[in-house]
Design a protein around this motif. Structure first.
Motif, PDB file in Angstrom:
ATOM      1  N   PHE A  35     -12.974   1.895  -6.068  1.00  0.00           N
ATOM      2  CA  PHE A  35     -11.667   1.589  -5.469  1.00  0.00           C
ATOM      3  C   PHE A  35     -10.990   2.872  -4.982  1.00  0.00           C
ATOM      4  O   PHE A  35     -10.411   2.909  -3.885  1.00  0.00           O
ATOM      5  CB  PHE A  35     -10.764   0.901  -6.491  1.00  0.00           C
ATOM      6  N   ALA A  36     -11.048   3.918  -5.805  1.00  0.00           N
ATOM      7  CA  ALA A  36     -10.408   5.182  -5.447  1.00  0.00           C
ATOM      8  C   ALA A  36     -11.065   5.797  -4.215  1.00  0.00           C
ATOM      9  O   ALA A  36     -10.379   6.332  -3.335  1.00  0.00           O
ATOM     10  CB  ALA A  36     -10.480   6.160  -6.626  1.00  0.00           C
ATOM     11  N   ASP A  37     -12.399   5.737  -4.144  1.00  0.00           N
ATOM     12  CA  ASP A  37     -13.102   6.268  -2.965  1.00  0.00           C
ATOM     13  C   ASP A  37     -12.687   5.534  -1.698  1.00  0.00           C
ATOM     14  O   ASP A  37     -12.448   6.148  -0.649  1.00  0.00           O
ATOM     15  CB  ASP A  37     -14.617   6.142  -3.160  1.00  0.00           C
ATOM     16  N   PHE A 251       6.418  12.089 -11.712  1.00  0.00           N
ATOM     17  CA  PHE A 251       5.440  11.085 -11.276  1.00  0.00           C
ATOM     18  C   PHE A 251       5.547  10.844  -9.778  1.00  0.00           C
ATOM     19  O   PHE A 251       4.533  10.698  -9.090  1.00  0.00           O
ATOM     20  CB  PHE A 251       5.656   9.785 -12.046  1.00  0.00           C
ATOM     21  N   SER A 252       6.756  10.799  -9.241  1.00  0.00           N
ATOM     22  CA  SER A 252       6.930  10.569  -7.802  1.00  0.00           C
ATOM     23  C   SER A 252       6.365  11.737  -6.995  1.00  0.00           C
ATOM     24  O   SER A 252       5.852  11.546  -5.887  1.00  0.00           O
ATOM     25  CB  SER A 252       8.414  10.369  -7.467  1.00  0.00           C
ATOM     26  N   LYS A 253       6.424  12.954  -7.558  1.00  0.00           N
ATOM     27  CA  LYS A 253       5.843  14.121  -6.877  1.00  0.00           C
ATOM     28  C   LYS A 253       4.317  14.054  -6.925  1.00  0.00           C
ATOM     29  O   LYS A 253       3.649  14.400  -5.951  1.00  0.00           O
ATOM     30  CB  LYS A 253       6.334  15.410  -7.540  1.00  0.00           C
ATOM     31  N   PRO A 258      -2.854  12.763  -2.374  1.00  0.00           N
ATOM     32  CA  PRO A 258      -3.704  11.621  -1.977  1.00  0.00           C
ATOM     33  C   PRO A 258      -4.698  11.202  -3.062  1.00  0.00           C
ATOM     34  O   PRO A 258      -4.917   9.998  -3.257  1.00  0.00           O
ATOM     35  CB  PRO A 258      -4.426  12.144  -0.735  1.00  0.00           C
ATOM     36  N   GLN A 259      -5.296  12.164  -3.772  1.00  0.00           N
ATOM     37  CA  GLN A 259      -6.275  11.814  -4.791  1.00  0.00           C
ATOM     38  C   GLN A 259      -5.616  11.137  -5.985  1.00  0.00           C
ATOM     39  O   GLN A 259      -6.130  10.163  -6.537  1.00  0.00           O
ATOM     40  CB  GLN A 259      -7.035  13.061  -5.258  1.00  0.00           C
ATOM     41  N   PHE A 260      -4.446  11.653  -6.398  1.00  0.00           N
ATOM     42  CA  PHE A 260      -3.693  11.032  -7.494  1.00  0.00           C
ATOM     43  C   PHE A 260      -3.285   9.618  -7.100  1.00  0.00           C
ATOM     44  O   PHE A 260      -3.380   8.682  -7.906  1.00  0.00           O
ATOM     45  CB  PHE A 260      -2.457  11.868  -7.831  1.00  0.00           C
ATOM     46  N   GLN A 261      -2.855   9.468  -5.865  1.00  0.00           N
ATOM     47  CA  GLN A 261      -2.445   8.150  -5.370  1.00  0.00           C
ATOM     48  C   GLN A 261      -3.624   7.177  -5.366  1.00  0.00           C
ATOM     49  O   GLN A 261      -3.485   6.013  -5.771  1.00  0.00           O
ATOM     50  CB  GLN A 261      -1.876   8.294  -3.960  1.00  0.00           C
ATOM     51  N   ALA A 262      -4.797   7.665  -4.937  1.00  0.00           N
ATOM     52  CA  ALA A 262      -5.987   6.817  -4.911  1.00  0.00           C
ATOM     53  C   ALA A 262      -6.374   6.388  -6.321  1.00  0.00           C
ATOM     54  O   ALA A 262      -6.708   5.222  -6.566  1.00  0.00           O
ATOM     55  CB  ALA A 262      -7.149   7.569  -4.251  1.00  0.00           C
ATOM     56  N   ASN A 263      -6.322   7.318  -7.277  1.00  0.00           N
ATOM     57  CA  ASN A 263      -6.651   6.986  -8.667  1.00  0.00           C
ATOM     58  C   ASN A 263      -5.645   5.998  -9.254  1.00  0.00           C
ATOM     59  O   ASN A 263      -6.021   5.091 -10.009  1.00  0.00           O
ATOM     60  CB  ASN A 263      -6.691   8.255  -9.521  1.00  0.00           C
TER      61      ASN A 263
END
Length: 287
Positions: A35-37, A251-253, A258-263
């Motif tokens: 999902f993250a990829d 957390f908002s920062k 992008p990688q944190f958001q994907a995870n």
């Protein structure tokens, strides 16, 4: 007879330890990675191929993982990845050095002597089995991907993968693989590093083993509910995310990465599947 008593006294813990760890390692983490990829911009075919590669590696190496777990039971200490894992953090919050993760996950009664050594060995083996399975899947995924990028096919492709499986340190990003395997292993065994007051309690229990009679698995007791809370779409998407954006919290920062958001969204996807499954089971009177 002491080992038999120890094994019988801890058999339910051993089974729960193995089922919980492998459930997260084999059932949740590979799909969250896929999902993250996909969320991070990879094509669906690449994400699915990576998922399949990991499972192929686990299937082909299952006998090797089982053999290493039995060796751990026999020797009484981790024999594969858990014995050479890369530590994410070198010090606890109170400054004490971090012991090997495998040795930390033992029974509260271990220091009393032979009575519980049988159970302890199987707990270590369960930990080693889970971590080595994760490592095998990570290596297989990267090995097959690197062989494809090199343009290999047929027998040359198979030979290259066999070489990487035998010498995983030859992979171009093996240090990153070890670090990720450590993170995923800690997550699957619910032994992530603690922080704040909980970390201070864990350090105190490590220093004074008698406390473990009352709180034997501080990390597990803290990280187990945390694992599910982090994947609960109701609290995360309905409360935490809007609140963090409103208040401008850390957390908002992090969500700007992008990688944190994907995870994060991959965890929401797996959490939604878990929640939906639980609702269906409850509606049918199963739970």
């Amino acid at each position: 007879h002491y080992m038999g008593v120890g094994l019988l006294s801890a058999i339910s813990t051993n089974i729960a330890n193995l089922i919980g760890g492998m459930g997260a390692a084999v059932g949740m983490q590979p799909f969250e990675r896929a999902f993250a990829d996909a969320w991070a911009g990879k094509s669906k075919s690449e994400a699915v191929q990576g998922l399949i590669d990991g499972y192929v590696g686990l299937f082909l190496g299952s006998f090797k993982v089982l053999k290493s777990a039995l060796k751990t039971v026999w020797d009484g200490e981790p024999s594969k990845f858990a014995s050479s894992k890369m530590e994410v953090r070198q010090q606890t919050i109170t400054g004490a050095s971090v012991a090997d993760a495998g040795e930390n996950r033992v029974s509260a009664l271990r220091f009393l002597g032979n009575l519980n050594r049988g159970g302890t060995r199987f707990l270590l083996a369960g930990d080693d089995f889970t971590r080595t399975s994760i490592h095998l899947m990570q290596v297989a995924r990267e090995a097959r991907g690197q062989a494809r990028r090199e343009g290999l096919s047929g027998q040359a492709f198979k030979d290259r993968i066999a070489y990487f499986n035998k010498y995983p340190e030859a992979l171009s990003n093996y240090n990153a693989i070890k670090l990720e395997t450590t993170r995923l292993g800690d997550e699957a065994t619910f032994t992530q590093q603690l922080d704040g007051m909980v970390a201070a309690l864990g350090d105190t229990a490590h220093r004074y083993p008698m406390i473990r009679l009352f709180t034997p698995f501080i990390k597990v007791m803290y990280n187990l509910p945390k694992y599910f809370i982090e994947r609960d779409p109701i609290t995360q998407l309905g409360v935490r995310l809007p609140y963090s954006k409103l208040k401008g919290t850390e957390f908002s920062k992090q969500m700007l990465d992008p990688q944190f958001q994907a995870n994060f969204y991959s965890k929401m996807a797996s959490g939604t599947m878990l929640l939906g499954g639980a609702v269906m089971l409850a509606a049918n009177g199963v739970i």
